[in-house]
Design a protein around this motif. Sequence first.
Motif: not given
Length: 146
Positions: A2, A141-146
């Motif tokens: 990413q 951290n937020y992007l890890k959800q996707f």
Amino acid sequence: MQSILVLHGPNLNLLGKREPGVYGVVTLDEINQMLERESQVLQVKSVALQSNHEGVLIDAIHGALGQHEGILINAGAYTHTSVALRDAIAAVNLPTVEVHLSNIYRREEFRHHSYVAAVAIGQISGFGVESYRLGLHALVNYLKQF
Ligand code: DQA
């Protein structure tokens, strides 16, 4: 891997020399180096750009589509003035974290409103260089959800 677009707005090129009592003595190069190191640890790529020009920042936000998964932005004074910057972030709809070195709510009233805040996942303000580090962590951290 990413990729994060790191955007620095107007006058931030002068960090280190500019009002050190407010913004500290760390230079923008040093901030970008820290973000590079931190990105390696987090296993993401980060690409930094500073501009004193609103249109350049807007073009960079448009250009992030398809190139980056998220945006970390210190929009400097454009935070408080730029509907166009806000609209650009809303238009590309990329997860965005807003950061500020100083605590904008402890300062002059004109700094209390942010046009960016309403289109950001969240905002980190007042921790100096640490705001950028925390902001990068929060975004990744937020992007890890996707
Ligand atoms: C800033 C706060 C803004 O109000 C100011 O115009 C800046 C820097 C900060 O990082 O604290 O240029 O975004």
